[in-house]
Motif scaffolding. Structure first.
Motif, PDB file in Angstrom:
ATOM      1  N   LEU A   1       4.441  12.895  15.419  1.00  0.00           N
ATOM      2  CA  LEU A   1       3.077  13.028  14.882  1.00  0.00           C
ATOM      3  C   LEU A   1       2.884  12.131  13.662  1.00  0.00           C
ATOM      4  CD1 LEU A   1       2.254  16.848  14.932  1.00  0.00           C
ATOM      5  CD2 LEU A   1       1.129  15.013  16.210  1.00  0.00           C
ATOM      6  N   SER A   2       3.932  12.012  12.852  1.00  0.00           N
ATOM      7  CA  SER A   2       3.832  11.157  11.657  1.00  0.00           C
ATOM      8  C   SER A   2       3.658   9.698  12.075  1.00  0.00           C
ATOM      9  CB  SER A   2       5.081  11.306  10.781  1.00  0.00           C
ATOM     10  OG  SER A   2       5.237  12.645  10.375  1.00  0.00           O
ATOM     11  N   LEU A   3       4.419   9.280  13.087  1.00  0.00           N
ATOM     12  CA  LEU A   3       4.290   7.897  13.563  1.00  0.00           C
ATOM     13  C   LEU A   3       2.899   7.656  14.156  1.00  0.00           C
ATOM     14  CD1 LEU A   3       5.610   5.129  14.079  1.00  0.00           C
ATOM     15  CD2 LEU A   3       6.518   6.027  16.223  1.00  0.00           C
ATOM     16  N   GLY A   4       2.410   8.648  14.891  1.00  0.00           N
ATOM     17  CA  GLY A   4       1.068   8.531  15.473  1.00  0.00           C
ATOM     18  C   GLY A   4       0.006   8.419  14.400  1.00  0.00           C
ATOM     19  N   ARG A   5       0.151   9.227  13.352  1.00  0.00           N
ATOM     20  CA  ARG A   5      -0.832   9.169  12.251  1.00  0.00           C
ATOM     21  C   ARG A   5      -0.764   7.809  11.548  1.00  0.00           C
ATOM     22  NH1 ARG A   5      -3.257  13.970  10.456  1.00  0.00           N
ATOM     23  NH2 ARG A   5      -3.465  13.041   8.396  1.00  0.00           N
ATOM     24  N   LEU A   6       0.469   7.316  11.348  1.00  0.00           N
ATOM     25  CA  LEU A   6       0.614   5.984  10.723  1.00  0.00           C
ATOM     26  C   LEU A   6      -0.085   4.927  11.569  1.00  0.00           C
ATOM     27  CD1 LEU A   6       4.260   5.168   9.583  1.00  0.00           C
ATOM     28  CD2 LEU A   6       2.246   5.551   8.172  1.00  0.00           C
ATOM     29  N   ALA A   7       0.154   5.011  12.895  1.00  0.00           N
ATOM     30  CA  ALA A   7      -0.439   4.021  13.804  1.00  0.00           C
ATOM     31  C   ALA A   7      -1.960   4.093  13.768  1.00  0.00           C
ATOM     32  CB  ALA A   7       0.071   4.251  15.228  1.00  0.00           C
ATOM     33  N   ALA A   8      -2.479   5.307  13.522  1.00  0.00           N
ATOM     34  CA  ALA A   8      -3.931   5.494  13.481  1.00  0.00           C
ATOM     35  C   ALA A   8      -4.502   5.191  12.096  1.00  0.00           C
ATOM     36  CB  ALA A   8      -4.282   6.920  13.895  1.00  0.00           C
ATOM     37  N   GLY A   9      -3.635   4.847  11.164  1.00  0.00           N
ATOM     38  CA  GLY A   9      -4.095   4.544   9.799  1.00  0.00           C
ATOM     39  C   GLY A   9      -4.432   5.789   8.998  1.00  0.00           C
ATOM     40  N   LEU A  10      -3.875   6.945   9.417  1.00  0.00           N
ATOM     41  CA  LEU A  10      -4.131   8.198   8.697  1.00  0.00           C
ATOM     42  C   LEU A  10      -2.971   8.488   7.744  1.00  0.00           C
ATOM     43  CD1 LEU A  10      -5.365  10.282  11.756  1.00  0.00           C
ATOM     44  CD2 LEU A  10      -6.755   9.418   9.855  1.00  0.00           C
ATOM     45  N   PRO A  11      -3.222   9.300   6.693  1.00  0.00           N
ATOM     46  CA  PRO A  11      -2.138   9.593   5.765  1.00  0.00           C
ATOM     47  C   PRO A  11      -0.979  10.312   6.468  1.00  0.00           C
ATOM     48  CG  PRO A  11      -4.250  10.409   4.927  1.00  0.00           C
ATOM     49  CD  PRO A  11      -4.489   9.942   6.323  1.00  0.00           C
ATOM     50  N   ALA A  12       0.222   9.871   6.184  1.00  0.00           N
ATOM     51  CA  ALA A  12       1.431  10.476   6.760  1.00  0.00           C
ATOM     52  C   ALA A  12       2.606   9.957   5.954  1.00  0.00           C
ATOM     53  CB  ALA A  12       1.596  10.061   8.221  1.00  0.00           C
ATOM     54  N   PHE A  13       3.707  10.700   6.005  1.00  0.00           N
ATOM     55  CA  PHE A  13       4.921  10.149   5.406  1.00  0.00           C
ATOM     56  C   PHE A  13       5.485   9.113   6.372  1.00  0.00           C
ATOM     57  CE2 PHE A  13       5.036  14.352   3.194  1.00  0.00           C
ATOM     58  CZ  PHE A  13       4.945  13.839   1.912  1.00  0.00           C
ATOM     59  N   ALA A  14       5.664   7.887   5.875  1.00  0.00           N
ATOM     60  CA  ALA A  14       6.309   6.845   6.683  1.00  0.00           C
ATOM     61  C   ALA A  14       7.816   7.046   6.570  1.00  0.00           C
ATOM     62  CB  ALA A  14       5.928   5.468   6.146  1.00  0.00           C
ATOM     63  N   PRO A  15       8.574   6.622   7.585  1.00  0.00           N
ATOM     64  CA  PRO A  15      10.024   6.639   7.425  1.00  0.00           C
ATOM     65  C   PRO A  15      10.399   5.892   6.137  1.00  0.00           C
ATOM     66  CG  PRO A  15       9.463   6.130   9.691  1.00  0.00           C
ATOM     67  CD  PRO A  15       8.174   6.116   8.907  1.00  0.00           C
ATOM     68  N   ALA A  16      11.316   6.475   5.384  1.00  0.00           N
ATOM     69  CA  ALA A  16      11.605   5.925   4.051  1.00  0.00           C
ATOM     70  C   ALA A  16      12.033   4.458   4.116  1.00  0.00           C
ATOM     71  CB  ALA A  16      12.672   6.781   3.366  1.00  0.00           C
ATOM     72  N   THR A  17      12.746   4.066   5.158  1.00  0.00           N
ATOM     73  CA  THR A  17      13.209   2.669   5.229  1.00  0.00           C
ATOM     74  C   THR A  17      12.031   1.713   5.421  1.00  0.00           C
ATOM     75  OG1 THR A  17      15.216   3.474   6.261  1.00  0.00           O
ATOM     76  CG2 THR A  17      14.826   1.123   6.389  1.00  0.00           C
ATOM     77  N   ALA A  18      11.107   2.073   6.313  1.00  0.00           N
ATOM     78  CA  ALA A  18       9.936   1.215   6.524  1.00  0.00           C
ATOM     79  C   ALA A  18       9.099   1.146   5.244  1.00  0.00           C
ATOM     80  CB  ALA A  18       9.111   1.757   7.687  1.00  0.00           C
ATOM     81  N   ALA A  19       8.955   2.300   4.588  1.00  0.00           N
ATOM     82  CA  ALA A  19       8.204   2.327   3.328  1.00  0.00           C
ATOM     83  C   ALA A  19       8.914   1.482   2.265  1.00  0.00           C
ATOM     84  CB  ALA A  19       8.047   3.773   2.844  1.00  0.00           C
ATOM     85  N   ALA A  20      10.249   1.477   2.313  1.00  0.00           N
ATOM     86  CA  ALA A  20      11.024   0.704   1.320  1.00  0.00           C
ATOM     87  C   ALA A  20      10.788  -0.796   1.488  1.00  0.00           C
ATOM     88  CB  ALA A  20      12.512   1.034   1.453  1.00  0.00           C
ATOM     89  N   VAL A  21      10.673  -1.244   2.733  1.00  0.00           N
ATOM     90  CA  VAL A  21      10.415  -2.671   2.963  1.00  0.00           C
ATOM     91  C   VAL A  21       9.059  -3.042   2.342  1.00  0.00           C
ATOM     92  CG1 VAL A  21       9.965  -4.425   4.729  1.00  0.00           C
ATOM     93  CG2 VAL A  21      11.826  -2.761   5.057  1.00  0.00           C
ATOM     94  N   MET A  22       8.055  -2.184   2.570  1.00  0.00           N
ATOM     95  CA  MET A  22       6.726  -2.463   2.012  1.00  0.00           C
ATOM     96  C   MET A  22       6.767  -2.443   0.480  1.00  0.00           C
ATOM     97  SD  MET A  22       5.117  -3.005   4.757  1.00  0.00           S
ATOM     98  CE  MET A  22       3.461  -3.240   4.167  1.00  0.00           C
TER      99      MET A  22
END
Ligand code: NAP
Length: 275
Positions: A119-140
């Motif tokens: 569900l978190s990945l789906g929300r991210l894909a939809a541009g909705l607030p969600a916790f991103a996986p910490a590693t992906a967030a770390a790259v950003m």
């Protein structure tokens, strides 16, 4: 060539996590483990130590390498329903027959501080607030910290896992990069990666990315962590070779890794403060 280190940024994020943790109640992270893999256990112990350093309690819920999928599912469901627990994380590897992707669906998305629930990945894909996986967030976070422009630029992500490659592709798209995702079936990897202005390697193969894979001046982020001959860690990027071509490059260790752990803690502090 600029070396994009993560230590300074990780320290700044830990300071924020500490302040946010102090502002709420007592944040508590539960890490569910079902393995005897030494590298994995070392990682969760390092999370617990870092958590203690910023005022976040961390419980290692060790179900042992023989844990059954139903047991893991019940544990995640119980922790998700426990008002004293604010963050829940499922550490891999898991015993044979247990799928992290299936089991992570039992984590309450509001406590899913490592963005593992589909569900978190789906929300991210939809541009909705969600916790991103910490590693992906770390790259950003690393790209932002080092003021790497993303809008309109060609970004190539090598790796399409649900924990790194796919969420990262969505995060980069959200920032208006033009994103290409490569994987094991990509033909002529070097031809694709050398079009990148921003190249991220998240594969798990030491030295996969060499000088011939990188455009002159590109920003290269190395997510890979592979065992090195000296007993330490080495990335997916051949650092020495690529340093001669890239404009900027993250080291391994000392790049994405420390930022990942710091963000996991900040996510936990935020989860504890959710209204
Ligand atoms: P994963 O689930 O094994 O995924 C690896 C990806 O790489 C897959 O999409 C795979 O393609 C692709 N791949 C494999 N061989 C390839 C090749 N020769 N050319 C192009 N693509 C290839 O791994 P992961 O969990 O995403 O982790 C990736 C790396 O990041 C690992 O080294 C891991 O240890 C590291 N990591 C680091 C951190 C950190 O904080 N620094 C956190 C998490 C992970 P297919 O999909 O076609 O199989």
């Amino acid at each position: 060539m600029k070396t994009l280190t993560g230590k300074e940024l990780a320290a700044a994020i830990r300071v924020q996590a500490q302040a946010e943790a102090a502002a709420g109640g007592q944040p508590r992270l539960a890490v569910v483990v079902a393995t005897d893999d030494e590298a994995s256990l070392w990682y969760v112990r390092s999370i617990a130590k870092a958590a203690a350093g910023v005022g976040i309690a961390c419980d290692l819920v060790d179900l042992g390498p023989g844990a059954r999928p139903e047991q893991i599912d019940e544990t995640l469901t119980r922790l998700s329903g426990d008002p004293g627990v604010h963050g829940v994380m499922l550490q891999t590897p898991l015993p044979p027959g247990a799928s992290a992707q299936w089991l992570a669906a039992a984590i309450d998305p509001r406590k899913d501080v490592d963005g593992a629930n589909p569900l978190s990945l789906g929300r991210l894909a939809a541009g909705l607030p969600a916790f991103a996986p910490a590693t992906a967030a770390a790259v950003m976070a690393l790209l932002d910290h080092h003021q790497v422009e993303l809008e309109g630029r060609r970004a190539v992500v090598v790796g399409r896992s649900t924990v790194v490659g796919k969420p990262l592709a969505h995060l980069l798209l959200d920032r208006h990069a033009t994103v290409t995702v490569c994987h094991s079936r990509t033909r002529d990897l070097a031809a694709v990666t050398s079009t990148a202005e921003v190249l991220v390697a998240a594969v798990g193969r030491a030295g996969l990315i060499g000088a011939g894979h990188v455009a002159p001046g590109a920003v290269v982020i190395d997510v890979g962590t592979n065992p090195a001959d000296d007993g330490g860690l080495t990335g997916d990027v051949d650092f020495e070779a690529v340093a001669g071509v890239a404009g900027a490059l993250t080291p391994v260790p000392g790049g994405v890794g420390p930022v990942t752990t710091a963000l996991l803690l900040r996510h936990t502090a935020r989860a504890a403060n959710l209204p």
